[in-house]
Write a protein that holds these residues in place. Structure first.
Motif, PDB file in Angstrom:
ATOM      1  N   GLU A 366      56.027 -62.271  61.103  1.00 11.64           N
ATOM      2  CA  GLU A 366      54.713 -62.063  60.497  1.00 11.64           C
ATOM      3  C   GLU A 366      53.606 -62.375  61.492  1.00 11.64           C
ATOM      4  N   LYS A 367      52.375 -62.032  61.111  1.00  8.64           N
ATOM      5  CA  LYS A 367      51.181 -62.250  61.943  1.00  8.64           C
ATOM      6  C   LYS A 367      51.330 -61.560  63.290  1.00  8.64           C
ATOM      7  N   VAL A 368      51.869 -60.345  63.258  1.00  4.08           N
ATOM      8  CA  VAL A 368      51.986 -59.555  64.482  1.00  4.08           C
ATOM      9  C   VAL A 368      50.624 -58.943  64.772  1.00  4.08           C
ATOM     10  N   GLU A 369      50.102 -59.203  65.981  1.00  7.38           N
ATOM     11  CA  GLU A 369      48.740 -58.772  66.304  1.00  7.38           C
ATOM     12  C   GLU A 369      48.666 -57.796  67.467  1.00  7.38           C
ATOM     13  N   SER A 370      49.728 -57.663  68.248  1.00  6.24           N
ATOM     14  CA  SER A 370      49.643 -56.821  69.447  1.00  6.24           C
ATOM     15  C   SER A 370      50.932 -56.029  69.636  1.00  6.24           C
ATOM     16  N   GLU A 371      50.800 -54.941  70.399  1.00  4.45           N
ATOM     17  CA  GLU A 371      51.959 -54.106  70.703  1.00  4.45           C
ATOM     18  C   GLU A 371      52.944 -54.844  71.591  1.00  4.45           C
ATOM     19  N   ARG A 372      52.454 -55.724  72.441  1.00  5.16           N
ATOM     20  CA  ARG A 372      53.338 -56.493  73.302  1.00  5.16           C
ATOM     21  C   ARG A 372      54.271 -57.365  72.469  1.00  5.16           C
ATOM     22  N   GLN A 373      53.728 -57.953  71.410  1.00  2.00           N
ATOM     23  CA  GLN A 373      54.566 -58.757  70.520  1.00  2.00           C
ATOM     24  C   GLN A 373      55.654 -57.911  69.871  1.00  2.00           C
ATOM     25  N   VAL A 374      55.325 -56.670  69.530  1.00  4.87           N
ATOM     26  CA  VAL A 374      56.320 -55.784  68.916  1.00  4.87           C
ATOM     27  C   VAL A 374      57.482 -55.552  69.871  1.00  4.87           C
ATOM     28  N   VAL A 375      57.177 -55.304  71.149  1.00  8.15           N
ATOM     29  CA  VAL A 375      58.233 -55.083  72.139  1.00  8.15           C
ATOM     30  C   VAL A 375      59.131 -56.311  72.256  1.00  8.15           C
ATOM     31  N   ASP A 376      58.514 -57.491  72.315  1.00  7.61           N
ATOM     32  CA  ASP A 376      59.297 -58.723  72.433  1.00  7.61           C
ATOM     33  C   ASP A 376      60.135 -58.981  71.185  1.00  7.61           C
ATOM     34  N   ILE A 377      59.574 -58.686  70.016  1.00 10.10           N
ATOM     35  CA  ILE A 377      60.299 -58.900  68.761  1.00 10.10           C
ATOM     36  C   ILE A 377      61.503 -57.979  68.663  1.00 10.10           C
ATOM     37  N   LEU A 378      61.334 -56.744  69.093  1.00  6.56           N
ATOM     38  CA  LEU A 378      62.441 -55.796  69.042  1.00  6.56           C
ATOM     39  C   LEU A 378      63.599 -56.257  69.920  1.00  6.56           C
ATOM     40  N   GLU A 379      63.304 -56.886  71.039  1.00  5.76           N
ATOM     41  CA  GLU A 379      64.363 -57.367  71.912  1.00  5.76           C
ATOM     42  C   GLU A 379      65.118 -58.547  71.301  1.00  5.76           C
ATOM     43  N   LEU A 380      64.525 -59.170  70.276  1.00  5.40           N
ATOM     44  CA  LEU A 380      65.210 -60.249  69.555  1.00  5.40           C
ATOM     45  C   LEU A 380      65.982 -59.715  68.354  1.00  5.40           C
ATOM     46  N   ASP A 381      66.070 -58.395  68.215  1.00  7.63           N
ATOM     47  CA  ASP A 381      66.852 -57.758  67.149  1.00  7.63           C
ATOM     48  C   ASP A 381      66.312 -58.114  65.760  1.00  7.63           C
ATOM     49  N   ILE A 382      65.002 -58.273  65.646  1.00  2.37           N
ATOM     50  CA  ILE A 382      64.371 -58.571  64.361  1.00  2.37           C
ATOM     51  C   ILE A 382      64.055 -57.257  63.666  1.00  2.37           C
ATOM     52  N   GLN A 386      55.309 -57.857  60.083  1.00  3.63           N
ATOM     53  CA  GLN A 386      54.146 -57.887  59.196  1.00  3.63           C
ATOM     54  C   GLN A 386      52.972 -58.423  59.989  1.00  3.63           C
ATOM     55  N   GLY A 387      51.808 -57.891  59.757  1.00  2.00           N
ATOM     56  CA  GLY A 387      50.623 -58.357  60.461  1.00  2.00           C
ATOM     57  C   GLY A 387      49.532 -57.313  60.449  1.00  2.00           C
ATOM     58  N   HIS A 388      48.358 -57.691  60.950  1.00  2.00           N
ATOM     59  CA  HIS A 388      47.225 -56.772  60.950  1.00  2.00           C
ATOM     60  C   HIS A 388      47.478 -55.556  61.825  1.00  2.00           C
ATOM     61  N   LEU A 389      48.402 -55.665  62.776  1.00  2.00           N
ATOM     62  CA  LEU A 389      48.726 -54.500  63.601  1.00  2.00           C
ATOM     63  C   LEU A 389      49.303 -53.372  62.751  1.00  2.00           C
ATOM     64  N   PHE A 390      50.032 -53.706  61.706  1.00  2.00           N
ATOM     65  CA  PHE A 390      50.653 -52.704  60.848  1.00  2.00           C
ATOM     66  C   PHE A 390      49.812 -52.387  59.606  1.00  2.00           C
ATOM     67  N   GLY A 391      48.859 -53.236  59.289  1.00  2.00           N
ATOM     68  CA  GLY A 391      48.011 -52.985  58.129  1.00  2.00           C
ATOM     69  C   GLY A 391      47.464 -54.284  57.561  1.00  2.00           C
ATOM     70  N   GLU A 392      46.172 -54.281  57.243  1.00  2.00           N
ATOM     71  CA  GLU A 392      45.542 -55.450  56.654  1.00  2.00           C
ATOM     72  C   GLU A 392      45.736 -55.454  55.138  1.00  2.00           C
ATOM     73  N   PRO A 393      45.607 -56.609  54.497  1.00  2.00           N
ATOM     74  CA  PRO A 393      45.696 -56.639  53.026  1.00  2.00           C
ATOM     75  C   PRO A 393      44.588 -55.788  52.408  1.00  2.00           C
ATOM     76  N   ARG A 394      44.974 -54.973  51.454  1.00  2.00           N
ATOM     77  CA  ARG A 394      44.026 -54.100  50.761  1.00  2.00           C
ATOM     78  C   ARG A 394      44.192 -54.232  49.258  1.00  2.00           C
ATOM     79  N   ALA A 395      43.081 -54.109  48.557  1.00  2.00           N
ATOM     80  CA  ALA A 395      43.141 -54.127  47.095  1.00  2.00           C
ATOM     81  C   ALA A 395      43.987 -52.963  46.626  1.00  2.00           C
ATOM     82  N   ILE A 396      44.823 -53.201  45.630  1.00  2.00           N
ATOM     83  CA  ILE A 396      45.777 -52.198  45.204  1.00  2.00           C
ATOM     84  C   ILE A 396      45.054 -51.001  44.598  1.00  2.00           C
TER      85      ILE A 396
END
Length: 428
Positions: A366-382, A386-396
């Motif tokens: 969670e709290k993913v904020e940058s594309e660099r973090q996504v690359v590192d997370i993928l290498e950890l097989d996660i 979740q985070g603002h990089l993928f979408g902020e909370p919005r009213a339903i």
């Protein structure tokens, strides 16, 4: 015209008969032949007239019968439609009556919870103060503030001014939305959104936090029920506190609500904090087990310690763990030429997600904020992020429920190469 037509036809038949009779008489047939011809012609004309009239009458009767049959068919069709409409109105009335009963039950539960808030407020002991006057002033101020809060919460709930905000949780690396995390927000009578930090400062001293949590959780489940009816393939994380699980007044009613809505089991995932989960008592553990028996799953968030008791998580039906992306990456360090987690130095970092997966637990960064973090997370097989990089909370809204793919093992990322990282100063 109808009266004139028979007279004209009779005159015509008479003229024709006279013409035939005169023709025979002039041609030497005599007056006897003429009279016979006259009578015969008159009879022939009348016979033909009768036959033609009968044909026309039969034709008219048939046309009228066809019209009657068509009218009968139309009448039957209208009666059937009327019966169908009456049945539909009856079903709608029955559904409205059932819905009214549900709303009435909901209002009764809300009223009971608000009454408990009032009781807690009245029973709250006055805080110690060096001056009796200051104590009275402080007590009155707190009482008024808590009273205003109670009125605002009660009005927001009874008037449906509770908004559900959703933040997407995506599958990696496809980034398709497979879950949402829900956040409850209150609106006052002016429409202004009240954040938790705003009213918790007043609610905590008055001992109202548990009651407010219960109210918001109840409303959250009601909204999720409507949301799941539109797309049951999307899972929704909903926070639940240990205080709510241990509340002897709230939890039985909440459990009855979930029993009546077992179809939400695949769409609703209850989320608790790691510290609260680790310190849960027997009552909370038993009530979590009762929810698990209904098919509901759990998630762990606010994770600060990666040295998890995976067997305990499996026994408690915890299926997801949310770990902050920055915290997770900061845990990485290099030992003897291999990348490990500081909390688990004996385990290779790339094996951490696989170890959790063996116990049926998926990790969500969670709290993913940058594309660099996504690359590192993928290498950890996660598998999820979740985070603002993928979408902020919005009213339903209706647009929030975009087509989503259900979580499946096939969505787990398969790293194409082993980890290749550089560690500087022992910090990733």
């Amino acid at each position: 015209m109808r009266r004139l037509t028979p007279a004209l036809l009779g005159a015509t038949y008479l003229c024709v008969s006279l013409t035939v009779a005169l023709s025979l008489w002039r041609n030497g047939g005599g007056w006897g032949s003429g009279v016979s011809a006259f009578v015969a012609t008159i009879g022939l004309c009348m016979a033909l007239h009768g036959i033609i009239a009968r044909i026309i009458e039969n034709t008219a009767i048939r046309a009228e019968m066809d019209a009657v049959r068509e009218a009968h068919k139309i009448l039957i069709d209208q009666v059937e439609r009327l019966d169908a409409r009456v049945a539909e109105v009856a079903e709608t009335a029955a559904a409205d009556a059932h819905k009214s009963e549900e709303i009435l039950d909901e209002v009764h539960l809300l009223e009971s919870l608000v009454e408990r808030m009032q009781q807690r407020l009245e029973e709250r002991p006055a805080a110690a103060s060096p001056s009796p006057l200051a104590a009275r002033l402080g007590h009155n101020s707190d009482h008024r503030a808590a009273g205003l809060l109670m009125d605002t919460v009660r009005e927001a709930l009874t008037e449906n001014r509770v908004d559900l905000y959703l933040q997407p949780v995506v599958a990696l690396p496809q980034r398709k939305t497979v879950f949402y995390e829900s956040f409850s927000r209150l609106r006052d009578e002016t429409g202004r959104v009240m954040m938790p930090a705003e009213y918790l400062t007043v609610a905590e001293p008055g001992g109202l936090v548990t009651a407010i949590d219960n109210l918001l959780l109840f409303r959250c489940v009601q909204i999720v029920r409507r949301l799941a009816a539109k797309d049951r393939r999307v899972g929704i994380f909903c926070n639940i506190s240990m205080a709510s699980l241990a509340d002897e007044s709230f939890f039985p009613q909440f459990l009855d609500l979930l029993k009546d809505n077992r179809d939400l089991a695949g769409a609703l995932i209850f989320e608790v904090g790691q510290a609260a989960f680790d310190t849960r008592g027997p009552i909370e553990a038993r009530n979590m087990g009762r929810l698990a028996e209904l098919g509901f799953r759990f998630s762990l968030d606010k994770v600060t310690n990666l040295d998890l008791d995976l067997q305990d998580l499996a026994r408690a039906d915890v299926k997801f763990i949310k770990i902050g992306a920055e915290m997770l990456l900061n845990e990485l360090t290099e030992v003897d030429g291999r990348l490990v987690l500081r909390s688990l130095p004996d385990l290779a970092a790339e094996d951490f997600a696989a170890l959790n997966r063996r116990y049926g637990v998926e990790i969500i960064a969670e709290k993913v904020e940058s594309e660099r973090q996504v690359v590192d997370i993928l290498e950890l097989d996660i598998a999820y992020g979740q985070g603002h990089l993928f979408g902020e909370p919005r009213a339903i809204k209706d647009s929030v429920l975009a087509e989503a793919t259900p979580p499946a093992p096939a969505l787990r990322p398969q790293p194409a190469h082993p980890l290749a990282r550089r560690v500087v100063g022992g910090r990733y």
